[in-house]
Scaffold this motif. Sequence first.
Motif, short mmCIF file in Angstrom:
data_model
loop_
_atom_site.label_atom_id
_atom_site.label_comp_id
_atom_site.label_asym_id
_atom_site.label_seq_id
_atom_site.Cartn_x
_atom_site.Cartn_y
_atom_site.Cartn_z
N ILE A 93 8.88 -18.13 -0.62
CA ILE A 93 10.04 -18.67 -1.70
C ILE A 93 10.89 -17.98 -2.56
O ILE A 93 12.26 -18.30 -3.39
CB ILE A 93 9.08 -20.11 -2.47
N ARG A 94 10.24 -17.17 -3.48
CA ARG A 94 11.22 -16.81 -4.72
C ARG A 94 12.04 -15.93 -3.91
O ARG A 94 13.46 -15.24 -4.62
CB ARG A 94 9.97 -15.40 -4.95
N ASN A 99 18.28 -15.71 -4.35
CA ASN A 99 18.99 -15.47 -2.79
C ASN A 99 20.32 -16.11 -3.01
O ASN A 99 21.23 -16.14 -2.30
CB ASN A 99 18.55 -14.81 -1.11
N ALA A 100 19.46 -17.49 -3.22
CA ALA A 100 20.50 -19.09 -2.90
C ALA A 100 21.05 -18.56 -4.36
O ALA A 100 21.81 -19.56 -4.27
CB ALA A 100 19.44 -19.79 -2.97
N LEU A 105 19.27 -16.15 -12.74
CA LEU A 105 19.57 -17.83 -12.68
C LEU A 105 18.06 -18.12 -12.81
O LEU A 105 17.39 -18.83 -13.35
CB LEU A 105 20.57 -18.35 -11.71
N VAL A 106 17.72 -17.73 -11.11
CA VAL A 106 15.83 -17.48 -11.27
C VAL A 106 15.13 -17.28 -12.19
O VAL A 106 14.30 -18.03 -13.16
CB VAL A 106 15.48 -17.33 -10.23
N ALA A 110 14.43 -23.29 -16.39
CA ALA A 110 12.55 -23.60 -16.78
C ALA A 110 12.09 -24.37 -15.43
O ALA A 110 11.05 -24.57 -15.18
CB ALA A 110 13.80 -24.99 -17.75
N ALA A 111 12.97 -24.86 -14.58
CA ALA A 111 12.03 -24.75 -13.15
C ALA A 111 12.42 -24.80 -11.73
O ALA A 111 13.54 -24.91 -12.03
CB ALA A 111 12.04 -26.22 -13.27
N ALA A 112 11.41 -23.86 -11.16
CA ALA A 112 11.64 -23.12 -9.40
C ALA A 112 11.09 -22.96 -8.19
O ALA A 112 10.41 -23.04 -8.76
CB ALA A 112 12.95 -21.90 -9.70
N CYS A 113 11.33 -24.11 -7.66
CA CYS A 113 10.72 -24.11 -6.46
C CYS A 113 11.11 -24.98 -5.58
O CYS A 113 12.06 -25.35 -4.98
CB CYS A 113 9.21 -25.13 -7.38
#
Length: 173
Positions: A93-94, A99-100, A105-106, A110-113
């Motif tokens: 996932i990371r 990559n995306a 930015l990741v 504040a939230a990334a999942c």
Amino acid sequence: MKTLIVYATKHGTAEECAKMLAQRLEGEVELVNIKNSVPPSIDGYEKIILGASIYAGNAQPEIKEFCRSNLEKLKEKPVGLFLSCMFDEESQIRTALENAFTPELVSHAAAACAFGGAFKMDRLNFFEKLIVKMVAKEYQKEGKLSGGYDGKTDISTVSDSKISEFAKIINAA
């Protein structure tokens, strides 16, 4: 409070996730599918959420370009990042998030999942269906999919609880 959700989708799951998320966010929310609409300037929004689906290991080029061209402005705002994908390991996932959306930015988000993904059989071409059947067999071996798989039934791992938790974080940002 105005929030912009910009997303890209191949078979519609990222769009469904974006709509589910929008229902849980406070204030005014605008949804934009970057594959068929030009997103508005992000200047008029307090929060920005970016979403992408992962197809053959990659996100859509439109979302990547949006991130690159708006990176400096995005770093000035609360940002949330989500993926629609079938990955379930944190390292996968990371890597997909970076990559995306770019590692920078990741790190800022504040939230990334990943909210989970789906195989909607009526939206897949012949070769995609073959791949899904192979993946389903592997999922069965690993205990991630119970019972026999007929190759016709949709599979979804989209998590309502992950979307709700993400929304709580963004609402508080």
